[in-house]
Scaffold this active site. Sequence first.
Site, PDB file in Angstrom:
ATOM      1  N   TYR A 241       0.858  -1.200   0.000  1.00 30.36           N
ATOM      2  CA  TYR A 241       0.000   0.000   0.000  1.00 30.36           C
ATOM      3  C   TYR A 241       0.891   1.246   0.000  1.00 30.36           C
ATOM      4  CZ  TYR A 241      -2.912   3.753   1.837  1.00 30.36           C
ATOM      5  OH  TYR A 241      -3.544   4.955   2.018  1.00 30.36           O
TER       6      TYR A 241
HETATM    7  O1  LIG Z   1      -2.260   6.928   7.687  1.00 31.98           O
HETATM    8  C1  LIG Z   1      -2.260   6.163   6.748  1.00 31.98           C
HETATM    9  O2  LIG Z   1      -1.627   6.377   5.751  1.00 31.98           O
HETATM   10  C2  LIG Z   1      -3.019   4.886   6.810  1.00 31.98           C
HETATM   11  O3  LIG Z   1      -3.909   4.965   7.938  1.00 31.98           O
HETATM   12  C3  LIG Z   1      -4.638   3.811   8.173  1.00 31.98           C
HETATM   13  O4  LIG Z   1      -3.761   2.717   8.436  1.00 31.98           O
HETATM   14  P1  LIG Z   1      -3.406   2.367   9.939  1.00 31.98           P
HETATM   15  O5  LIG Z   1      -2.712   3.490  10.612  1.00 31.98           O
HETATM   16  O6  LIG Z   1      -2.726   1.052   9.911  1.00 31.98           O
HETATM   17  O7  LIG Z   1      -4.873   2.305  10.599  1.00 31.98           O
HETATM   18  P2  LIG Z   1      -5.662   1.099  11.266  1.00 31.98           P
HETATM   19  O8  LIG Z   1      -5.785  -0.022  10.331  1.00 31.98           O
HETATM   20  O9  LIG Z   1      -6.891   1.676  11.821  1.00 31.98           O
HETATM   21  O10 LIG Z   1      -4.695   0.664  12.451  1.00 31.98           O
HETATM   22  C4  LIG Z   1      -4.399   1.572  13.517  1.00 31.98           C
HETATM   23  C5  LIG Z   1      -3.512   0.903  14.532  1.00 31.98           C
HETATM   24  O11 LIG Z   1      -4.215  -0.186  15.117  1.00 31.98           O
HETATM   25  C6  LIG Z   1      -3.426  -1.370  15.034  1.00 31.98           C
HETATM   26  N1  LIG Z   1      -4.325  -2.510  14.888  1.00 31.98           N
HETATM   27  C7  LIG Z   1      -5.084  -2.648  13.789  1.00 31.98           C
HETATM   28  C8  LIG Z   1      -5.948  -3.706  13.649  1.00 31.98           C
HETATM   29  C9  LIG Z   1      -6.015  -4.661  14.680  1.00 31.98           C
HETATM   30  O12 LIG Z   1      -6.780  -5.661  14.639  1.00 31.98           O
HETATM   31  N2  LIG Z   1      -5.229  -4.494  15.774  1.00 31.98           N
HETATM   32  C10 LIG Z   1      -4.385  -3.440  15.921  1.00 31.98           C
HETATM   33  O13 LIG Z   1      -3.692  -3.330  16.930  1.00 31.98           O
HETATM   34  C11 LIG Z   1      -2.523  -1.175  13.860  1.00 31.98           C
HETATM   35  O14 LIG Z   1      -1.369  -1.972  14.008  1.00 31.98           O
HETATM   36  C12 LIG Z   1      -2.247   0.309  13.941  1.00 31.98           C
HETATM   37  O15 LIG Z   1      -1.194   0.541  14.812  1.00 31.98           O
HETATM   38  C13 LIG Z   1      -5.490   3.468   6.962  1.00 31.98           C
HETATM   39  O16 LIG Z   1      -6.163   2.240   7.191  1.00 31.98           O
HETATM   40  C14 LIG Z   1      -4.676   3.382   5.716  1.00 31.98           C
HETATM   41  O17 LIG Z   1      -5.547   3.217   4.613  1.00 31.98           O
HETATM   42  C15 LIG Z   1      -3.784   4.591   5.536  1.00 31.98           C
HETATM   43  O18 LIG Z   1      -4.550   5.674   5.115  1.00 31.98           O
END
Ligand SMILES: O=C(O)[C@H]1O[C@H](OP(=O)(O)OP(=O)(O)OC[C@H]2O[C@@H](n3ccc(=O)[nH]c3=O)[C@H](O)[C@@H]2O)[C@H](O)[C@@H](O)[C@H]1O
Length: 431
Positions: A241
């Site tokens: 991504y």
């Molecule tokens: O800023 C971005 O560029 C991206 O932001 C977002 O990604 P992320 O920051 O990864 O958000 P998100 O999935 O909500 O996980 C948040 C936290 O929860 C943790 N997480 C997640 C799932 C889970 O089951 N457990 C967990 O601990 C996980 O490890 C993480 O630390 C958008 O989805 C992406 O499309 C993109 O725009």
Amino acid sequence: MRSVKEQEEELFPSTPGKVKIERAHGINRQFHRCFASTSTMFLWALFLITLTASYLSFQSFVSTSSRFLSSSAWDRQIRESAAPVRSQGLSVLVTGAAGFVGSHCSLALRKRGDGVVGLDNFNSYYDPSLKRARQALLSRSSIFVVDGDLNDRRLLSKLFSLAPFSHVLHLGAQAGVRYAVENPSSYVHSNIAGLVSLLEAARSADPQPAVIWASSSSVYGLNDKSPFSESDRTDRPASLYAATKKAGEAITHTYNHIYGLSITGLRFFTVYGPMGRPDMAYFSFTKAILAGKPITIYRGKNRADLARDFTYIDDIVRGCLASLDTAGESTGTGGKKSGPAPYRIFNLGNTSPVTVPTLVSILEKHLRLKAKKKLVEMPGNGDVPFTHANISLAMAELGYKPTTNLETGLKKFVKWYLSYYGHSRGRKTNL
Ligand SMILES: O=C(O)[C@H]1O[C@H](OP(=O)(O)OP(=O)(O)OC[C@H]2O[C@@H](n3ccc(=O)[nH]c3=O)[C@H](O)[C@@H]2O)[C@H](O)[C@@H](O)[C@H]1O
């Protein structure tokens, strides 16, 4: 020679989603068995023709794709939706308009009198009924959302020929960091091929629009210098991504350089809020907590908590509108640029990272329920340990200033979630 399936794919391209659409072949065989007699066949044929004709005319009012390119009612809807109702208003093509950020931005633009046409392929990466609900909301504000794919070049050139868009707000993309290991080609399809298809249409349009598009905080990848500034390294992505967003920054630069397209790339930091994305942690955690199901919380090296610079949707919308308002003009015509055009990149974050366990405790408080937590090591499928935006550039050039902290933003999200899905605070659901 190309097969019928290949020709069909070319005419109606779509982003591969999680749910496969069933083909109609089985239905055809049944049809033959049931309606063997000629007179019954004739009556059924007449019935089907009438049904198809009414379906097509109904579709031209509610949604469309390249199948309906010849309808004058459809043309009129595009023109009307694209026309600003304030003087000096913008005319904006919003891709991903039925998505989270796309729908909020479209409504905000319409509210201040700008013309907006949406484009969305309504793919099934997450529940398309939420996308349809957002579309219905836009429709109530007289925003027409075209049901079509970015890779449909014929559709894009038709849209630009119907409406002299001053701006494109390109938010249509395959989102999600971890899903990229499951379905890598959907990222290439939307974030690379779809982006190029859009830029081709934009550079050929007359007038050329200014393009504002969604990059991502994930381009900082393994960067450990904090907070992240636009000038920091972005050559170590941790997920496909992130790699496609980084590639997008390079691709848009090329179109800026060769064709004079005005480009603004916005690095969004984990955007959340009402009508958000069900695949994101705050949303899926809320659903699980209400259902009394366990949630998985990832942890980094040495059991360190992961942290994100969670950014509330209204702040992001203000950043997007300010980017549209300050984007300089594109300088090209007929495939040639007449001078340099702006190429800008901004972080749009909140500047105060919060750990995932803290996010969970805020949700518990607003839901009045305890989460069943499973703490596991980060699986190594694309996550980064933390994000933290330096927003000085956006503050200086866009007047961007986030105003909503995670506590307040999640309170608004929970309120929306409970009312949208019809749940009560403090009471478990049986989902
Ligand atoms: O800023 C971005 O560029 C991206 O932001 C977002 O990604 P992320 O920051 O990864 O958000 P998100 O999935 O909500 O996980 C948040 C936290 O929860 C943790 N997480 C997640 C799932 C889970 O089951 N457990 C967990 O601990 C996980 O490890 C993480 O630390 C958008 O989805 C992406 O499309 C993109 O725009």
